[in-house]
Design a protein around this motif. Structure first.
Motif, PDB file in Angstrom:
ATOM      1  N   ASN A   1       0.829  -1.205   0.000  1.00  0.00           N
ATOM      2  CA  ASN A   1       0.000   0.000   0.000  1.00  0.00           C
ATOM      3  C   ASN A   1       0.865   1.258   0.000  1.00  0.00           C
ATOM      4  O   ASN A   1       0.564   2.228  -0.701  1.00  0.00           O
ATOM      5  CB  ASN A   1      -0.926   0.015   1.212  1.00  0.00           C
ATOM      6  N   ARG A   2       1.932   1.236   0.804  1.00  0.00           N
ATOM      7  CA  ARG A   2       2.812   2.401   0.873  1.00  0.00           C
ATOM      8  C   ARG A   2       3.450   2.664  -0.486  1.00  0.00           C
ATOM      9  O   ARG A   2       3.460   3.801  -0.979  1.00  0.00           O
ATOM     10  CB  ARG A   2       3.902   2.185   1.925  1.00  0.00           C
ATOM     11  N   ALA A   3       4.011   1.620  -1.100  1.00  0.00           N
ATOM     12  CA  ALA A   3       4.661   1.784  -2.400  1.00  0.00           C
ATOM     13  C   ALA A   3       3.660   2.278  -3.446  1.00  0.00           C
ATOM     14  O   ALA A   3       3.977   3.145  -4.273  1.00  0.00           O
ATOM     15  CB  ALA A   3       5.283   0.458  -2.840  1.00  0.00           C
ATOM     16  N   HIS A   4       2.441   1.732  -3.396  1.00  0.00           N
ATOM     17  CA  HIS A   4       1.404   2.142  -4.344  1.00  0.00           C
ATOM     18  C   HIS A   4       1.035   3.607  -4.134  1.00  0.00           C
ATOM     19  O   HIS A   4       0.916   4.377  -5.106  1.00  0.00           O
ATOM     20  CB  HIS A   4       0.171   1.244  -4.162  1.00  0.00           C
ATOM     21  N   LEU A   5       0.859   4.007  -2.887  1.00  0.00           N
ATOM     22  CA  LEU A   5       0.503   5.395  -2.588  1.00  0.00           C
ATOM     23  C   LEU A   5       1.598   6.362  -3.023  1.00  0.00           C
ATOM     24  O   LEU A   5       1.313   7.444  -3.548  1.00  0.00           O
ATOM     25  CB  LEU A   5       0.229   5.556  -1.089  1.00  0.00           C
ATOM     26  N   ILE A   6       2.854   5.982  -2.822  1.00  0.00           N
ATOM     27  CA  ILE A   6       3.966   6.833  -3.229  1.00  0.00           C
ATOM     28  C   ILE A   6       3.951   7.035  -4.741  1.00  0.00           C
ATOM     29  O   ILE A   6       4.108   8.154  -5.251  1.00  0.00           O
ATOM     30  CB  ILE A   6       5.318   6.229  -2.782  1.00  0.00           C
ATOM     31  N   GLU A   7       3.765   5.939  -5.492  1.00  0.00           N
ATOM     32  CA  GLU A   7       3.756   6.041  -6.950  1.00  0.00           C
ATOM     33  C   GLU A   7       2.574   6.869  -7.442  1.00  0.00           C
ATOM     34  O   GLU A   7       2.709   7.681  -8.365  1.00  0.00           O
ATOM     35  CB  GLU A   7       3.716   4.634  -7.569  1.00  0.00           C
ATOM     36  N   VAL A   8       1.405   6.676  -6.843  1.00  0.00           N
ATOM     37  CA  VAL A   8       0.225   7.448  -7.246  1.00  0.00           C
ATOM     38  C   VAL A   8       0.422   8.927  -6.905  1.00  0.00           C
ATOM     39  O   VAL A   8       0.091   9.808  -7.702  1.00  0.00           O
ATOM     40  CB  VAL A   8      -1.048   6.897  -6.565  1.00  0.00           C
TER      41      VAL A   8
END
Length: 200
Positions: free
Chosen positions: A21-28
């Motif tokens: 979730n963290r990696a996804h949020l950072i990319e978004v």
């Protein structure tokens, strides 16, 4: 009777789903900043674009400024790698005074290059903290080598780091201008003068 210490073992690593979730949020968040600009990125908007619940976003970043602080941390890690392992004079291999001068020049350039994130990461409700800045330890280490006869390296490093980054961060906090004009060059020259006079 002496108290018995109970080992709780190593702290649990971040759960796999939380890490994803963290990696996804950072990319978004990166994509939203590039597409919309930092001023248009909100907690609700990030949650919607990422397809995650608002609670997940709030738990991860706590505040809107926390989104940009996390993005800046990603860039900070790359900068620190250059400081620790890159070529001299920023990296190891040059005299300490030259490394201090180079560090100041590169740090100013780094903050200016990422000024949109740095500005958005500042929270007007919280004071700027230099004491937790990753630059502080590095400046102190170089000071010990460059100025072995100077006492109180810790306090001096704190003052130097504040002198290096404080004016830039305060500028970001107070100004919405895209270009800071001649300030980077002036600060870089002033930093070099300060370091050379201190260490000679």
């Amino acid at each position: 009777m002496e108290p018995v210490g109970i080992s709780l073992g190593k702290p649990r690593d971040e759960r796999a789903d939380a890490a994803r979730n963290r990696a996804h949020l950072i990319e978004v968040a990166k994509a939203m900043v590039a597409e919309l600009g930092a001023d248009k990125v909100t907690m609700d908007g990030l949650a919607e674009r990422a397809g995650l619940g608002k609670g997940t976003v709030f738990r991860r970043f706590r505040t809107r400024a926390g989104i940009f602080l996390a993005l800046l941390d990603e860039e900070e890690s790359e900068f620190q790698k250059r400081v620790l392992f890159g070529p001299p004079p920023l990296g190891p291999g040059a005299p300490a005074v030259r490394r201090l001068v180079a560090f100041g020049h590169e740090r100013i350039a780094f903050l200016m290059a990422h000024r949109v994130l740095a500005q958005a990461a500042l929270d007007p409700g919280r004071p700027i903290s230099i004491a937790r800045n990753p630059s502080l330890f590095h400046v102190q280490m170089l000071l010990r080598e460059a100025c072995p006869d100077v006492s109180a390296h810790g306090a001096l490093a704190l003052q130097l780091t504040a002198a290096l980054e404080g004016p830039i961060l305060l500028y970001f906090l107070a100004s919405k201008e895209a270009e800071p004009g001649p300030m980077p060059e002036q600060l870089a020259a002033s930093w070099q003068t300060l370091v050379e006079r201190l260490c000679h």
